[in-house]
Design a protein around this motif. Structure first.
Motif, PDB file in Angstrom:
ATOM      1  N   LEU A 179      67.541 -17.683  56.619  1.00 54.03           N
ATOM      2  CA  LEU A 179      67.041 -17.592  57.990  1.00 54.03           C
ATOM      3  C   LEU A 179      68.104 -17.039  58.925  1.00 54.03           C
ATOM      4  O   LEU A 179      67.841 -16.134  59.731  1.00 54.03           O
ATOM      5  CB  LEU A 179      66.586 -18.980  58.458  1.00 54.03           C
ATOM      6  CG  LEU A 179      65.873 -19.071  59.805  1.00 54.03           C
ATOM      7  CD1 LEU A 179      64.614 -18.205  59.803  1.00 54.03           C
ATOM      8  CD2 LEU A 179      65.518 -20.514  60.116  1.00 54.03           C
ATOM      9  N   TRP A 185      63.556  -4.462  62.393  1.00 52.05           N
ATOM     10  CA  TRP A 185      62.418  -5.335  62.134  1.00 52.05           C
ATOM     11  C   TRP A 185      62.245  -5.608  60.641  1.00 52.05           C
ATOM     12  O   TRP A 185      61.684  -6.636  60.251  1.00 52.05           O
ATOM     13  CB  TRP A 185      61.150  -4.735  62.727  1.00 52.05           C
ATOM     14  CG  TRP A 185      61.112  -4.898  64.220  1.00 52.05           C
ATOM     15  CD1 TRP A 185      61.418  -3.959  65.162  1.00 52.05           C
ATOM     16  CD2 TRP A 185      60.789  -6.094  64.932  1.00 52.05           C
ATOM     17  NE1 TRP A 185      61.304  -4.488  66.426  1.00 52.05           N
ATOM     18  CE2 TRP A 185      60.907  -5.795  66.314  1.00 52.05           C
ATOM     19  CE3 TRP A 185      60.396  -7.369  64.548  1.00 52.05           C
ATOM     20  CZ2 TRP A 185      60.665  -6.736  67.303  1.00 52.05           C
ATOM     21  CZ3 TRP A 185      60.144  -8.314  65.529  1.00 52.05           C
ATOM     22  CH2 TRP A 185      60.273  -7.998  66.898  1.00 52.05           C
ATOM     23  N   TRP A 213      64.245  -8.686  60.342  1.00 51.37           N
ATOM     24  CA  TRP A 213      63.716  -9.832  61.086  1.00 51.37           C
ATOM     25  C   TRP A 213      62.484 -10.442  60.427  1.00 51.37           C
ATOM     26  O   TRP A 213      62.259 -11.650  60.530  1.00 51.37           O
ATOM     27  CB  TRP A 213      63.402  -9.411  62.520  1.00 51.37           C
ATOM     28  CG  TRP A 213      64.639  -9.279  63.364  1.00 51.37           C
ATOM     29  CD1 TRP A 213      65.812  -9.959  63.215  1.00 51.37           C
ATOM     30  CD2 TRP A 213      64.832  -8.420  64.494  1.00 51.37           C
ATOM     31  NE1 TRP A 213      66.729  -9.577  64.167  1.00 51.37           N
ATOM     32  CE2 TRP A 213      66.152  -8.628  64.967  1.00 51.37           C
ATOM     33  CE3 TRP A 213      64.036  -7.485  65.146  1.00 51.37           C
ATOM     34  CZ2 TRP A 213      66.670  -7.953  66.067  1.00 51.37           C
ATOM     35  CZ3 TRP A 213      64.547  -6.800  66.235  1.00 51.37           C
ATOM     36  CH2 TRP A 213      65.856  -7.035  66.696  1.00 51.37           C
ATOM     37  N   LEU A 214      61.681  -9.642  59.766  1.00 48.29           N
ATOM     38  CA  LEU A 214      60.486 -10.168  59.110  1.00 48.29           C
ATOM     39  C   LEU A 214      60.825 -11.209  58.041  1.00 48.29           C
ATOM     40  O   LEU A 214      60.012 -12.077  57.710  1.00 48.29           O
ATOM     41  CB  LEU A 214      59.679  -9.032  58.473  1.00 48.29           C
ATOM     42  CG  LEU A 214      58.776  -8.207  59.387  1.00 48.29           C
ATOM     43  CD1 LEU A 214      58.015  -7.185  58.567  1.00 48.29           C
ATOM     44  CD2 LEU A 214      57.799  -9.097  60.158  1.00 48.29           C
ATOM     45  N   GLN A 215      62.039 -11.123  57.506  1.00 46.01           N
ATOM     46  CA  GLN A 215      62.456 -12.050  56.446  1.00 46.01           C
ATOM     47  C   GLN A 215      62.512 -13.497  56.948  1.00 46.01           C
ATOM     48  O   GLN A 215      62.438 -14.431  56.146  1.00 46.01           O
ATOM     49  CB  GLN A 215      63.826 -11.631  55.923  1.00 46.01           C
ATOM     50  CG  GLN A 215      64.332 -12.474  54.770  1.00 46.01           C
ATOM     51  CD  GLN A 215      65.782 -12.164  54.440  1.00 46.01           C
ATOM     52  OE1 GLN A 215      66.327 -11.157  54.890  1.00 46.01           O
ATOM     53  NE2 GLN A 215      66.403 -13.016  53.659  1.00 46.01           N
ATOM     54  N   ALA A 216      62.628 -13.695  58.235  1.00 45.90           N
ATOM     55  CA  ALA A 216      62.713 -15.052  58.784  1.00 45.90           C
ATOM     56  C   ALA A 216      61.443 -15.858  58.501  1.00 45.90           C
ATOM     57  O   ALA A 216      61.507 -17.087  58.372  1.00 45.90           O
ATOM     58  CB  ALA A 216      62.969 -14.986  60.294  1.00 45.90           C
ATOM     59  N   ILE A 217      60.302 -15.189  58.373  1.00 41.94           N
ATOM     60  CA  ILE A 217      59.037 -15.901  58.149  1.00 41.94           C
ATOM     61  C   ILE A 217      59.016 -16.594  56.790  1.00 41.94           C
ATOM     62  O   ILE A 217      58.821 -17.816  56.713  1.00 41.94           O
ATOM     63  CB  ILE A 217      57.838 -14.938  58.308  1.00 41.94           C
ATOM     64  CG1 ILE A 217      57.784 -14.402  59.737  1.00 41.94           C
ATOM     65  CG2 ILE A 217      56.535 -15.652  57.942  1.00 41.94           C
ATOM     66  CD1 ILE A 217      56.739 -13.320  59.947  1.00 41.94           C
ATOM     67  N   PRO A 218      59.233 -15.867  55.666  1.00 41.49           N
ATOM     68  CA  PRO A 218      59.236 -16.572  54.380  1.00 41.49           C
ATOM     69  C   PRO A 218      60.398 -17.555  54.241  1.00 41.49           C
ATOM     70  O   PRO A 218      60.284 -18.559  53.531  1.00 41.49           O
ATOM     71  CB  PRO A 218      59.334 -15.446  53.342  1.00 41.49           C
ATOM     72  CG  PRO A 218      59.887 -14.268  54.074  1.00 41.49           C
ATOM     73  CD  PRO A 218      59.358 -14.403  55.469  1.00 41.49           C
ATOM     74  N   ALA A 245      61.559 -19.555  56.571  1.00 43.03           N
ATOM     75  CA  ALA A 245      61.119 -20.806  57.209  1.00 43.03           C
ATOM     76  C   ALA A 245      60.099 -21.538  56.332  1.00 43.03           C
ATOM     77  O   ALA A 245      60.136 -22.769  56.199  1.00 43.03           O
ATOM     78  CB  ALA A 245      60.520 -20.504  58.584  1.00 43.03           C
ATOM     79  N   ILE A 246      59.189 -20.784  55.710  1.00 44.89           N
ATOM     80  CA  ILE A 246      58.195 -21.383  54.810  1.00 44.89           C
ATOM     81  C   ILE A 246      58.890 -22.053  53.632  1.00 44.89           C
ATOM     82  O   ILE A 246      58.519 -23.167  53.215  1.00 44.89           O
ATOM     83  CB  ILE A 246      57.205 -20.308  54.316  1.00 44.89           C
ATOM     84  CG1 ILE A 246      56.351 -19.801  55.486  1.00 44.89           C
ATOM     85  CG2 ILE A 246      56.326 -20.853  53.189  1.00 44.89           C
ATOM     86  CD1 ILE A 246      55.481 -18.611  55.144  1.00 44.89           C
TER      87      ILE A 246
END
Length: 470
Positions: A92, A183, A186-191, A193-194
Protein backbone atom coordinates in the motif's frame (compact mmCIF):
# COMPACT_ATOMS: atom_id res chain seq x y z
CA UNK A 1 -4.94 -40.08 5.38
CA UNK A 2 -7.66 -42.71 4.96
CA UNK A 3 -10.64 -42.31 2.62
CA UNK A 4 -12.94 -41.71 5.60
CA UNK A 5 -10.60 -39.08 7.02
CA UNK A 6 -10.30 -37.44 3.62
CA UNK A 7 -14.06 -37.07 3.62
CA UNK A 8 -13.84 -34.91 6.74
CA UNK A 9 -11.40 -32.44 5.20
CA UNK A 10 -13.00 -28.98 5.15
CA UNK A 11 -12.29 -28.23 1.50
CA UNK A 12 -14.35 -25.03 1.49
CA UNK A 13 -12.41 -23.60 4.43
CA UNK A 14 -9.05 -24.66 2.96
CA UNK A 15 -9.99 -23.15 -0.40
CA UNK A 16 -10.93 -19.88 1.29
CA UNK A 17 -7.62 -19.77 3.16
CA UNK A 18 -5.66 -20.48 -0.03
CA UNK A 19 -7.62 -17.79 -1.88
CA UNK A 20 -6.70 -15.18 0.72
CA UNK A 21 -3.06 -16.25 1.02
CA UNK A 22 -2.59 -16.14 -2.75
CA UNK A 23 -3.74 -12.54 -2.95
CA UNK A 24 -0.10 -12.06 -1.91
CA UNK A 25 0.82 -13.77 -5.17
CA UNK A 26 -1.48 -11.39 -7.04
CA UNK A 27 0.23 -8.42 -5.37
CA UNK A 28 3.63 -9.96 -6.14
CA UNK A 29 2.63 -10.18 -9.81
CA UNK A 30 0.97 -6.78 -10.02
CA UNK A 31 3.84 -4.96 -8.32
CA UNK A 32 6.34 -6.73 -10.58
CA UNK A 33 4.34 -6.21 -13.77
CA UNK A 34 3.16 -2.63 -13.31
CA UNK A 35 6.61 -1.35 -14.30
CA UNK A 36 6.06 -2.85 -17.75
CA UNK A 37 4.50 0.00 -19.71
CA UNK A 38 5.57 2.85 -17.40
CA UNK A 39 9.13 3.10 -18.64
CA UNK A 40 8.48 5.89 -21.15
CA UNK A 41 6.90 7.90 -18.35
CA UNK A 42 9.82 7.28 -16.01
CA UNK A 43 12.31 8.19 -18.70
CA UNK A 44 10.53 11.44 -19.50
CA UNK A 45 9.78 12.43 -15.89
CA UNK A 46 13.22 11.71 -14.47
CA UNK A 47 15.40 12.19 -17.61
CA UNK A 48 16.75 8.63 -17.48
CA UNK A 49 19.12 6.85 -19.83
CA UNK A 50 19.41 3.08 -20.36
CA UNK A 51 21.31 2.54 -17.12
CA UNK A 52 18.88 4.76 -15.23
CA UNK A 53 15.91 2.79 -16.55
CA UNK A 54 17.60 -0.44 -15.48
CA UNK A 55 18.19 0.91 -11.97
CA UNK A 56 14.63 2.21 -11.58
CA UNK A 57 13.12 -1.02 -12.90
CA UNK A 58 15.48 -3.13 -10.82
CA UNK A 59 14.97 -1.18 -7.58
CA UNK A 60 12.10 -3.45 -6.59
CA UNK A 61 14.47 -6.40 -6.75
CA UNK A 62 16.74 -4.94 -4.08
CA UNK A 63 13.80 -4.77 -1.71
CA UNK A 64 12.57 -8.19 -2.84
CA UNK A 65 15.83 -9.94 -2.03
CA UNK A 66 15.92 -8.32 1.42
CA UNK A 67 12.22 -9.02 1.96
CA UNK A 68 12.56 -12.68 0.97
CA UNK A 69 15.53 -13.23 3.28
CA UNK A 70 14.02 -11.33 6.20
CA UNK A 71 10.54 -12.82 5.81
CA UNK A 72 11.72 -16.40 6.12
CA UNK A 73 13.33 -15.72 9.48
CA UNK A 74 10.65 -13.26 10.62
CA UNK A 75 7.95 -15.85 9.90
CA UNK A 76 9.62 -18.17 12.42
CA UNK A 77 9.49 -15.39 15.02
CA UNK A 78 6.09 -13.72 14.60
CA UNK A 79 4.18 -16.13 12.35
CA UNK A 80 3.29 -16.62 8.72
CA UNK A 81 0.09 -14.56 8.78
CA UNK A 82 1.76 -11.63 10.57
CA UNK A 83 4.42 -11.41 7.86
CA UNK A 84 1.75 -11.44 5.15
CA UNK A 85 -0.07 -8.60 6.94
CA UNK A 86 3.17 -6.61 6.99
CA UNK A 87 3.67 -7.21 3.28
CA UNK A 88 0.17 -5.86 2.56
CA UNK A 89 1.05 -2.61 4.36
CA UNK A 90 4.27 -2.34 2.36
CA UNK A 91 2.37 -2.81 -0.93
CA UNK A 92 0.00 0.00 0.00
CA UNK A 93 2.78 2.45 0.91
CA UNK A 94 4.72 1.63 -2.25
CA UNK A 95 1.72 2.17 -4.54
CA UNK A 96 0.97 5.62 -3.16
CA UNK A 97 4.57 6.89 -3.04
CA UNK A 98 5.69 5.46 -6.42
CA UNK A 99 2.81 7.14 -8.20
CA UNK A 100 3.50 10.46 -6.49
CA UNK A 101 7.32 10.37 -6.84
CA UNK A 102 8.82 13.67 -8.01
CA UNK A 103 12.32 12.31 -8.48
CA UNK A 104 14.09 9.11 -9.41
CA UNK A 105 15.43 8.80 -5.85
CA UNK A 106 11.94 8.91 -4.31
CA UNK A 107 10.67 6.45 -6.89
CA UNK A 108 13.51 4.04 -6.17
CA UNK A 109 12.80 4.18 -2.42
CA UNK A 110 9.09 3.51 -3.09
CA UNK A 111 9.91 0.53 -5.28
CA UNK A 112 12.32 -0.87 -2.69
CA UNK A 113 9.52 -0.66 -0.12
CA UNK A 114 7.23 -2.49 -2.53
CA UNK A 115 10.00 -4.99 -3.11
CA UNK A 116 10.11 -5.80 0.59
CA UNK A 117 6.44 -6.76 0.32
CA UNK A 118 6.98 -8.73 -2.88
CA UNK A 119 9.89 -10.66 -1.39
CA UNK A 120 7.96 -11.46 1.77
CA UNK A 121 4.85 -12.56 -0.10
CA UNK A 122 6.86 -14.63 -2.57
CA UNK A 123 8.28 -16.95 0.09
CA UNK A 124 5.66 -16.90 2.86
CA UNK A 125 2.50 -17.51 0.83
CA UNK A 126 3.74 -20.88 -0.55
CA UNK A 127 4.95 -21.96 2.90
CA UNK A 128 1.66 -21.03 4.52
CA UNK A 129 -0.34 -22.85 1.84
CA UNK A 130 1.79 -25.99 2.11
CA UNK A 131 1.31 -25.98 5.90
CA UNK A 132 -2.49 -25.87 5.82
CA UNK A 133 -3.29 -28.21 2.91
CA UNK A 134 -3.53 -32.03 2.62
CA UNK A 135 -0.55 -33.78 0.99
CA UNK A 136 -2.74 -35.35 -1.72
CA UNK A 137 -3.73 -31.98 -3.18
CA UNK A 138 -0.91 -29.79 -1.83
CA UNK A 139 0.76 -29.37 -5.21
CA UNK A 140 -2.49 -28.36 -6.86
CA UNK A 141 -3.33 -25.78 -4.21
CA UNK A 142 0.24 -24.47 -3.96
CA UNK A 143 0.18 -23.95 -7.74
CA UNK A 144 -2.59 -21.39 -7.23
CA UNK A 145 0.20 -19.06 -6.07
CA UNK A 146 1.68 -18.95 -9.58
CA UNK A 147 -1.77 -18.56 -11.14
CA UNK A 148 -2.28 -15.52 -8.95
CA UNK A 149 1.19 -14.15 -9.72
CA UNK A 150 0.42 -14.33 -13.43
CA UNK A 151 -3.08 -12.96 -12.85
CA UNK A 152 -1.48 -10.02 -11.06
CA UNK A 153 0.98 -9.52 -13.90
CA UNK A 154 -1.81 -9.73 -16.46
CA UNK A 155 -3.97 -7.41 -14.38
CA UNK A 156 -1.15 -4.87 -14.42
CA UNK A 157 -0.73 -5.31 -18.19
CA UNK A 158 -4.47 -4.82 -18.77
CA UNK A 159 -4.62 -1.78 -16.48
CA UNK A 160 -1.54 -0.25 -18.12
CA UNK A 161 -2.96 -0.85 -21.61
CA UNK A 162 -6.38 0.57 -20.71
CA UNK A 163 -5.00 3.66 -18.98
CA UNK A 164 -2.49 4.37 -21.75
CA UNK A 165 -5.14 3.98 -24.46
CA UNK A 166 -7.69 6.11 -22.58
CA UNK A 167 -5.16 8.88 -21.98
CA UNK A 168 -3.60 8.64 -25.43
CA UNK A 169 -0.27 7.28 -24.21
CA UNK A 170 1.49 6.38 -20.98
CA UNK A 171 2.97 9.89 -20.66
CA UNK A 172 -0.29 11.71 -21.48
CA UNK A 173 -2.33 13.46 -18.80
CA UNK A 174 -5.18 11.50 -17.17
CA UNK A 175 -7.31 12.18 -14.09
CA UNK A 176 -6.49 15.19 -11.84
CA UNK A 177 -3.98 16.29 -14.44
CA UNK A 178 -1.57 13.46 -13.56
CA UNK A 179 0.14 11.33 -16.20
CA UNK A 180 -1.32 7.89 -16.96
CA UNK A 181 1.83 6.09 -15.82
CA UNK A 182 1.36 7.47 -12.29
CA UNK A 183 -2.18 6.07 -12.13
CA UNK A 184 -0.77 2.69 -13.13
CA UNK A 185 0.96 2.63 -9.74
CA UNK A 186 -1.88 4.20 -7.73
CA UNK A 187 -4.38 1.55 -8.82
CA UNK A 188 -2.31 -1.01 -6.91
CA UNK A 189 -3.54 0.47 -3.62
CA UNK A 190 -6.97 -1.15 -4.13
CA UNK A 191 -5.89 -4.83 -4.13
CA UNK A 192 -3.32 -4.06 -1.40
CA UNK A 193 -6.09 -2.85 0.93
CA UNK A 194 -8.25 -5.89 0.08
CA UNK A 195 -5.32 -8.19 0.88
CA UNK A 196 -4.79 -6.63 4.31
CA UNK A 197 -8.44 -6.88 5.33
CA UNK A 198 -8.84 -10.47 4.04
CA UNK A 199 -5.78 -11.65 6.00
CA UNK A 200 -7.49 -10.69 9.26
CA UNK A 201 -9.96 -13.55 8.73
CA UNK A 202 -7.58 -16.52 8.23
CA UNK A 203 -5.81 -18.52 10.98
CA UNK A 204 -2.11 -18.81 11.72
CA UNK A 205 -0.19 -21.84 10.38
CA UNK A 206 -0.68 -24.82 12.73
CA UNK A 207 2.93 -25.90 12.25
CA UNK A 208 4.16 -22.49 13.39
CA UNK A 209 1.86 -22.72 16.43
CA UNK A 210 3.30 -26.12 17.41
CA UNK A 211 6.84 -24.78 17.09
CA UNK A 212 5.86 -21.94 19.44
CA UNK A 213 4.51 -24.40 22.00
CA UNK A 214 0.88 -23.53 21.26
CA UNK A 215 -0.25 -27.07 20.51
CA UNK A 216 -3.82 -26.44 21.68
CA UNK A 217 -4.19 -23.49 19.28
CA UNK A 218 -2.65 -25.58 16.50
CA UNK A 219 -5.07 -28.42 17.15
CA UNK A 220 -8.01 -26.01 17.06
CA UNK A 221 -6.94 -24.82 13.60
CA UNK A 222 -6.36 -28.40 12.40
CA UNK A 223 -9.79 -29.48 13.65
CA UNK A 224 -11.34 -26.82 11.42
CA UNK A 225 -9.19 -28.02 8.52
CA UNK A 226 -9.22 -31.82 8.84
CA UNK A 227 -11.54 -32.94 11.66
CA UNK A 228 -10.79 -33.97 15.26
CA UNK A 229 -9.03 -37.33 14.87
CA UNK A 230 -6.84 -36.16 12.00
CA UNK A 231 -6.00 -32.97 13.90
CA UNK A 232 -4.70 -34.94 16.88
CA UNK A 233 -2.62 -37.18 14.63
CA UNK A 234 -1.11 -34.22 12.80
CA UNK A 235 -0.18 -32.41 16.01
CA UNK A 236 1.61 -35.57 17.16
CA UNK A 237 3.39 -35.86 13.79
CA UNK A 238 4.55 -32.25 13.87
CA UNK A 239 5.83 -32.65 17.42
CA UNK A 240 7.64 -35.83 16.39
CA UNK A 241 9.32 -34.12 13.43
CA UNK A 242 10.62 -31.42 15.79
CA UNK A 243 11.68 -33.82 18.57
CA UNK A 244 15.30 -34.11 17.41
CA UNK A 245 15.66 -30.31 17.34
CA UNK A 246 14.01 -28.77 20.37
CA UNK A 247 15.71 -25.38 20.01
CA UNK A 248 14.12 -22.50 18.18
CA UNK A 249 14.73 -22.52 14.40
CA UNK A 250 17.83 -20.58 13.36
CA UNK A 251 20.04 -20.09 10.32
CA UNK A 252 22.77 -22.36 11.69
CA UNK A 253 20.30 -25.27 11.33
CA UNK A 254 21.16 -25.16 7.63
CA UNK A 255 24.58 -26.58 8.47
CA UNK A 256 24.71 -30.36 8.90
CA UNK A 257 26.07 -30.93 12.41
CA UNK A 258 27.74 -34.19 11.43
CA UNK A 259 29.63 -32.95 8.37
CA UNK A 260 29.89 -29.21 9.13
CA UNK A 261 28.68 -28.50 5.57
CA UNK A 262 25.60 -26.85 4.16
CA UNK A 263 22.79 -29.36 3.86
CA UNK A 264 22.42 -30.72 0.29
CA UNK A 265 18.69 -29.99 0.32
CA UNK A 266 19.49 -26.28 0.64
CA UNK A 267 21.73 -26.38 -2.46
CA UNK A 268 18.84 -27.98 -4.35
CA UNK A 269 16.50 -25.23 -3.19
CA UNK A 270 18.96 -22.52 -4.17
CA UNK A 271 19.45 -24.15 -7.58
CA UNK A 272 15.71 -24.26 -8.22
CA UNK A 273 15.34 -20.62 -7.18
CA UNK A 274 18.24 -19.35 -9.28
CA UNK A 275 17.57 -21.33 -12.46
CA UNK A 276 13.97 -20.08 -12.46
CA UNK A 277 15.42 -16.62 -13.08
CA UNK A 278 18.44 -17.43 -15.26
CA UNK A 279 16.14 -18.59 -18.06
CA UNK A 280 15.16 -14.92 -18.45
CA UNK A 281 11.42 -15.02 -17.76
CA UNK A 282 11.32 -11.63 -16.08
CA UNK A 283 12.78 -9.99 -19.15
CA UNK A 284 9.40 -10.78 -20.72
CA UNK A 285 7.46 -9.61 -17.64
CA UNK A 286 9.43 -6.40 -16.92
CA UNK A 287 10.53 -5.36 -20.40
CA UNK A 288 7.90 -6.95 -22.68
CA UNK A 289 6.64 -3.65 -24.09
CA UNK A 290 10.15 -2.28 -24.57
CA UNK A 291 11.31 -5.56 -26.10
CA UNK A 292 8.61 -5.69 -28.75
CA UNK A 293 8.92 -1.98 -29.54
CA UNK A 294 12.65 -2.62 -30.10
CA UNK A 295 11.81 -4.94 -32.99
CA UNK A 296 9.21 -2.73 -34.63
CA UNK A 297 5.94 -3.12 -32.67
CA UNK A 298 3.93 0.01 -31.75
CA UNK A 299 3.45 0.81 -28.04
CA UNK A 300 -0.25 -0.08 -28.27
CA UNK A 301 0.43 -3.43 -29.98
CA UNK A 302 3.32 -4.21 -27.63
CA UNK A 303 1.04 -3.74 -24.62
CA UNK A 304 -1.56 -6.02 -26.24
CA UNK A 305 1.16 -8.65 -26.73
CA UNK A 306 1.90 -8.46 -22.99
CA UNK A 307 -1.76 -9.23 -22.28
CA UNK A 308 -1.65 -12.24 -24.62
CA UNK A 309 1.41 -13.58 -22.80
CA UNK A 310 -0.37 -13.15 -19.48
CA UNK A 311 -3.48 -15.02 -20.63
CA UNK A 312 -1.39 -17.89 -22.02
CA UNK A 313 0.54 -18.01 -18.74
CA UNK A 314 -2.65 -18.40 -16.71
CA UNK A 315 -3.83 -21.17 -19.02
CA UNK A 316 -0.53 -23.03 -18.64
CA UNK A 317 -0.67 -22.73 -14.84
CA UNK A 318 -4.18 -24.18 -14.82
CA UNK A 319 -2.91 -27.18 -16.79
CA UNK A 320 -0.13 -27.59 -14.22
CA UNK A 321 -2.68 -27.61 -11.41
CA UNK A 322 -4.31 -30.62 -13.03
CA UNK A 323 -1.01 -32.47 -13.52
CA UNK A 324 1.25 -31.68 -10.56
CA UNK A 325 -0.34 -34.16 -8.13
CA UNK A 326 -0.74 -36.80 -10.83
CA UNK A 327 2.59 -37.00 -12.64
CA UNK A 328 4.71 -35.19 -10.06
CA UNK A 329 6.98 -32.17 -9.80
CA UNK A 330 10.18 -33.48 -11.38
CA UNK A 331 8.69 -34.59 -14.74
CA UNK A 332 7.09 -31.17 -15.21
CA UNK A 333 10.40 -29.42 -14.48
CA UNK A 334 12.18 -31.59 -17.07
CA UNK A 335 9.51 -30.93 -19.70
CA UNK A 336 9.72 -27.20 -19.00
CA UNK A 337 13.51 -27.05 -19.24
CA UNK A 338 13.56 -28.85 -22.58
CA UNK A 339 10.73 -26.74 -24.00
CA UNK A 340 12.28 -23.46 -22.86
CA UNK A 341 15.67 -24.35 -24.35
CA UNK A 342 14.13 -24.97 -27.77
CA UNK A 343 11.84 -21.91 -27.78
CA UNK A 344 14.46 -19.51 -26.41
CA UNK A 345 16.91 -20.68 -29.05
CA UNK A 346 14.26 -20.00 -31.69
CA UNK A 347 13.65 -16.47 -30.36
CA UNK A 348 17.39 -15.80 -30.38
CA UNK A 349 17.67 -16.95 -33.99
CA UNK A 350 14.67 -14.83 -35.04
CA UNK A 351 16.22 -11.73 -33.48
CA UNK A 352 19.43 -12.40 -35.42
CA UNK A 353 17.52 -11.51 -38.61
CA UNK A 354 16.56 -7.99 -37.41
CA UNK A 355 17.21 -5.17 -39.88
CA UNK A 356 17.62 -1.44 -39.27
CA UNK A 357 16.12 1.05 -41.72
CA UNK A 358 17.70 4.34 -42.75
CA UNK A 359 15.61 6.21 -40.16
CA UNK A 360 16.90 3.93 -37.40
CA UNK A 361 13.70 1.89 -37.06
CA UNK A 362 14.28 -1.79 -36.26
CA UNK A 363 12.10 -4.60 -37.58
CA UNK A 364 12.10 -8.34 -38.13
CA UNK A 365 11.64 -9.46 -41.76
CA UNK A 366 8.86 -11.90 -42.64
CA UNK A 367 8.30 -14.50 -41.38
CA UNK A 368 10.65 -13.96 -38.42
CA UNK A 369 8.49 -11.40 -36.64
CA UNK A 370 5.73 -14.01 -36.42
CA UNK A 371 8.26 -16.73 -35.55
CA UNK A 372 9.64 -14.64 -32.68
CA UNK A 373 6.14 -13.87 -31.37
CA UNK A 374 5.01 -17.51 -31.48
CA UNK A 375 8.27 -18.84 -29.99
CA UNK A 376 8.23 -16.25 -27.20
CA UNK A 377 4.68 -17.17 -26.23
CA UNK A 378 5.46 -20.90 -26.37
CA UNK A 379 8.40 -20.17 -24.07
CA UNK A 380 6.04 -18.43 -21.64
CA UNK A 381 3.72 -21.46 -21.79
CA UNK A 382 6.55 -23.92 -21.06
CA UNK A 383 7.76 -21.77 -18.16
CA UNK A 384 4.33 -21.53 -16.57
CA UNK A 385 3.68 -25.22 -17.16
CA UNK A 386 6.74 -26.04 -15.09
CA UNK A 387 9.31 -23.79 -13.44
CA UNK A 388 6.88 -20.94 -12.74
CA UNK A 389 4.56 -22.79 -10.34
CA UNK A 390 6.67 -25.87 -9.53
CA UNK A 391 9.61 -23.95 -8.08
CA UNK A 392 7.30 -22.28 -5.55
CA UNK A 393 5.52 -25.57 -4.81
CA UNK A 394 8.80 -27.32 -4.07
CA UNK A 395 10.31 -24.53 -1.99
CA UNK A 396 7.17 -24.51 0.13
CA UNK A 397 7.23 -28.26 0.80
CA UNK A 398 10.69 -29.76 0.28
CA UNK A 399 12.38 -28.63 3.51
CA UNK A 400 11.99 -30.29 6.96
CA UNK A 401 9.89 -28.36 9.50
CA UNK A 402 12.88 -27.28 11.58
CA UNK A 403 14.67 -25.52 8.72
CA UNK A 404 11.77 -24.47 6.49
CA UNK A 405 11.80 -20.79 7.45
CA UNK A 406 15.59 -20.46 7.31
CA UNK A 407 15.91 -22.42 4.07
CA UNK A 408 13.19 -20.30 2.45
CA UNK A 409 15.04 -17.17 3.58
CA UNK A 410 18.23 -18.24 1.81
CA UNK A 411 16.58 -19.71 -1.31
CA UNK A 412 14.26 -16.71 -1.64
CA UNK A 413 17.20 -14.32 -1.30
CA UNK A 414 19.09 -16.21 -4.01
CA UNK A 415 16.03 -16.14 -6.28
CA UNK A 416 15.68 -12.38 -6.07
CA UNK A 417 19.41 -11.73 -6.48
CA UNK A 418 19.31 -13.79 -9.69
CA UNK A 419 16.17 -11.89 -10.72
CA UNK A 420 17.98 -8.59 -10.16
CA UNK A 421 21.05 -9.70 -12.10
CA UNK A 422 18.96 -10.70 -15.12
CA UNK A 423 16.56 -7.75 -15.03
CA UNK A 424 19.02 -4.94 -14.40
CA UNK A 425 21.48 -6.23 -16.98
CA UNK A 426 18.94 -6.67 -19.79
CA UNK A 427 18.70 -3.07 -21.11
CA UNK A 428 22.48 -2.92 -21.55
CA UNK A 429 22.77 -6.46 -22.90
CA UNK A 430 20.02 -5.75 -25.45
CA UNK A 431 22.26 -3.02 -26.88
CA UNK A 432 25.54 -4.92 -26.59
CA UNK A 433 26.05 -7.77 -27.37
CA UNK A 434 22.43 -7.58 -28.59
CA UNK A 435 19.17 -9.50 -28.28
CA UNK A 436 20.43 -12.54 -30.19
CA UNK A 437 23.39 -13.31 -27.89
CA UNK A 438 21.33 -12.40 -24.81
CA UNK A 439 18.60 -14.89 -25.68
CA UNK A 440 21.12 -17.59 -26.55
CA UNK A 441 22.50 -17.04 -23.03
CA UNK A 442 19.07 -17.73 -21.55
CA UNK A 443 18.88 -20.80 -23.83
CA UNK A 444 22.10 -22.12 -22.30
CA UNK A 445 20.76 -21.79 -18.76
CA UNK A 446 17.52 -23.55 -19.73
CA UNK A 447 19.55 -26.48 -21.05
CA UNK A 448 21.69 -26.61 -17.91
CA UNK A 449 18.56 -26.50 -15.74
CA UNK A 450 17.47 -29.80 -17.34
CA UNK A 451 20.69 -31.46 -16.19
CA UNK A 452 20.34 -29.92 -12.73
CA UNK A 453 16.84 -31.32 -12.25
CA UNK A 454 17.89 -34.80 -13.34
CA UNK A 455 20.81 -34.86 -10.92
CA UNK A 456 19.59 -32.93 -7.86
CA UNK A 457 15.80 -32.84 -7.58
CA UNK A 458 13.88 -35.58 -5.76
CA UNK A 459 10.14 -36.08 -6.14
CA UNK A 460 7.93 -34.80 -3.28
CA UNK A 461 4.50 -35.70 -4.67
CA UNK A 462 2.14 -37.14 -2.05
CA UNK A 463 4.59 -36.93 0.86
CA UNK A 464 3.60 -35.32 4.16
CA UNK A 465 5.69 -32.32 5.24
CA UNK A 466 6.79 -34.25 8.33
CA UNK A 467 8.39 -36.85 6.03
CA UNK A 468 10.71 -34.35 4.34
CA UNK A 469 14.37 -35.02 5.12
CA UNK A 470 17.26 -32.59 4.87
Amino acid sequence: MTEAEAGRVNIAFIAAIVAVATIGGFMFGYDSGVINGTQKGLEAAFDLGKLGIGVNVGAILVGSSIGAFGAGRLADLIGRRSVMLLSAVLFLISAVVAGAADSSAVFIVARIIGGLGVGAASVISPVYISEVTPAAIRGRLSSVQQVMIITGLTGAFVANFALARYAGGSTASLWLGEAAWRWMFWLQAIPAAIYFVALLFIPESPRYLVVKGRAADAEAVLVRLFGTSEAQRKVAEIKGSLAADRHKPKLSDLIDRNTGRIRPILWTGIGLAVFQQLVGINVVFYYGATLWEAVGFSEDYALQTNILSGVLSIGACLVTMGLVDRIGRKPLLLIGSAGMAVTLGTVGYAFSTAVTAADGAVSLPEPFGLVALIAANLYVIFFNLSWGPIMWVMLGEMFPNQIRGSALAVAGFAQWIANAAISVSFPSLAVSPGLTITYFGYTFFAAVSFLFVRAMVHETRGRELEEMAG
